[in-house]
Design a protein around this motif. Structure first.
Motif, PDB file in Angstrom:
ATOM      1  N   ASP A 260      -3.245   3.605  -2.252  1.00 54.37           N
ATOM      2  CA  ASP A 260      -3.291   2.859  -3.503  1.00 54.37           C
ATOM      3  C   ASP A 260      -2.633   1.513  -3.246  1.00 54.37           C
ATOM      4  O   ASP A 260      -1.576   1.448  -2.615  1.00 54.37           O
ATOM      5  CB  ASP A 260      -2.497   3.573  -4.609  1.00 54.37           C
ATOM      6  N   THR A 261      -3.240   0.446  -3.713  1.00 54.46           N
ATOM      7  CA  THR A 261      -2.643  -0.879  -3.582  1.00 54.46           C
ATOM      8  C   THR A 261      -1.850  -1.157  -4.846  1.00 54.46           C
ATOM      9  O   THR A 261      -2.363  -0.991  -5.947  1.00 54.46           O
ATOM     10  CB  THR A 261      -3.723  -1.945  -3.364  1.00 54.46           C
ATOM     11  N   GLU A 262      -0.594  -1.555  -4.668  1.00 53.56           N
ATOM     12  CA  GLU A 262       0.287  -1.817  -5.796  1.00 53.56           C
ATOM     13  C   GLU A 262       0.764  -3.260  -5.756  1.00 53.56           C
ATOM     14  O   GLU A 262       0.908  -3.848  -4.682  1.00 53.56           O
ATOM     15  CB  GLU A 262       1.468  -0.851  -5.766  1.00 53.56           C
TER      16      GLU A 262
ATOM     17  N   THR B 196      -1.931   7.724  -0.878  1.00 55.57           N
ATOM     18  CA  THR B 196      -2.416   8.420  -2.064  1.00 55.57           C
ATOM     19  C   THR B 196      -2.273   9.915  -1.852  1.00 55.57           C
ATOM     20  O   THR B 196      -2.755  10.451  -0.854  1.00 55.57           O
ATOM     21  CB  THR B 196      -3.902   8.071  -2.316  1.00 55.57           C
TER      22      THR B 196
ATOM     23  N   ASP C  26       0.841  -1.188   0.000  1.00 60.84           N
ATOM     24  CA  ASP C  26       0.000   0.000   0.000  1.00 60.84           C
ATOM     25  C   ASP C  26       0.878   1.240   0.000  1.00 60.84           C
ATOM     26  O   ASP C  26       1.871   1.302   0.726  1.00 60.84           O
ATOM     27  CB  ASP C  26      -0.912   0.027   1.221  1.00 60.84           C
ATOM     28  N   ARG C  27       0.505   2.212  -0.829  1.00 63.22           N
ATOM     29  CA  ARG C  27       1.237   3.472  -0.916  1.00 63.22           C
ATOM     30  C   ARG C  27       0.239   4.590  -0.623  1.00 63.22           C
ATOM     31  O   ARG C  27      -0.857   4.598  -1.181  1.00 63.22           O
ATOM     32  CB  ARG C  27       1.824   3.651  -2.302  1.00 63.22           C
TER      33      ARG C  27
END
Length: 182
Positions: free
Chosen positions: A119-121, A77, A74-75
């Motif tokens: 944001d899920t990466e 946003t 997770d980053r």
């Protein structure tokens, strides 16, 4: 007898010497790199298209003849630029109806900011000592995932920092005790 670590900082006992050129460089000369996969919601596709993507992915994974890790990170946003643009638009608009719609968007944006939306990466990482082997694997991954209908690119230094920070700090962003950029 186990060696006692005296440093309170994770980076002092982590076997990482640095991050550069899209690779984590480890103490033992191993380098870790990989690809970042752009998210795609396959569940909005019809059932046959979903099956095709899943079968393609299965075949892709089965053809890989080296160790790899699937990583989800997770980053935070950052929508600050968008929020600034909305505020400027609101200030420049005279129509009460349009101002109301813009204010609703601002309120919704504030909800995202106040609730730490992320944001899920998605990543596939792998390691080797030879850069040419790693680059060949990166190309293999990008092309193989494209065959599955997914877009991928080589991980950046920032991507790798986010992945390490996620694992080392439980997904919380910190300004101390993390692997520092070179």
């Amino acid at each position: 007898m186990s060696k006692k670590l005296s440093s309170p900082y994770t980076e002092d006992w982590l076997p990482v010497t640095g991050i550069s050129n899209g690779m984590i460089i480890c103490n033992d000369k191993q380098k870790v790199t990989g690809v970042k996969i752009a998210p795609r919601n396959i569940f909005i596709l019809d059932e046959q298209a979903q099956d095709n993507v899943l079968i393609s992915l299965k075949n892709f994974y089965n053809m890989l003849d080296f160790e790899f890790w699937l990583v989800v990170a997770d980053r935070p946003t950052d929508i600050s630029v968008y929020m600034s643009q909305l505020q400027l638009l609101y200030n420049d608009t005279q129509s009460p109806a349009i101002r109301k719609v813009i204010m609703q968007d601002i309120d919704k944006g504030n909800t995202f900011v106040n609730n730490n939306i992320v944001d899920t990466e998605y990543y596939i990482l792998f390691k080797d000592t030879k850069e040419d082997v790693l680059q060949k694997r990166v190309r293999l991954m990008i092309n193989g995932l494209a065959g599955c209908g997914l877009n991928a690119s080589q991980v950046s230094n920032e991507d790798l920092r986010v992945i390490l920070e996620n694992f080392l700090n439980g997904g919380k962003t910190t300004e101390f005790g993390t692997v520092m950029p070179l």
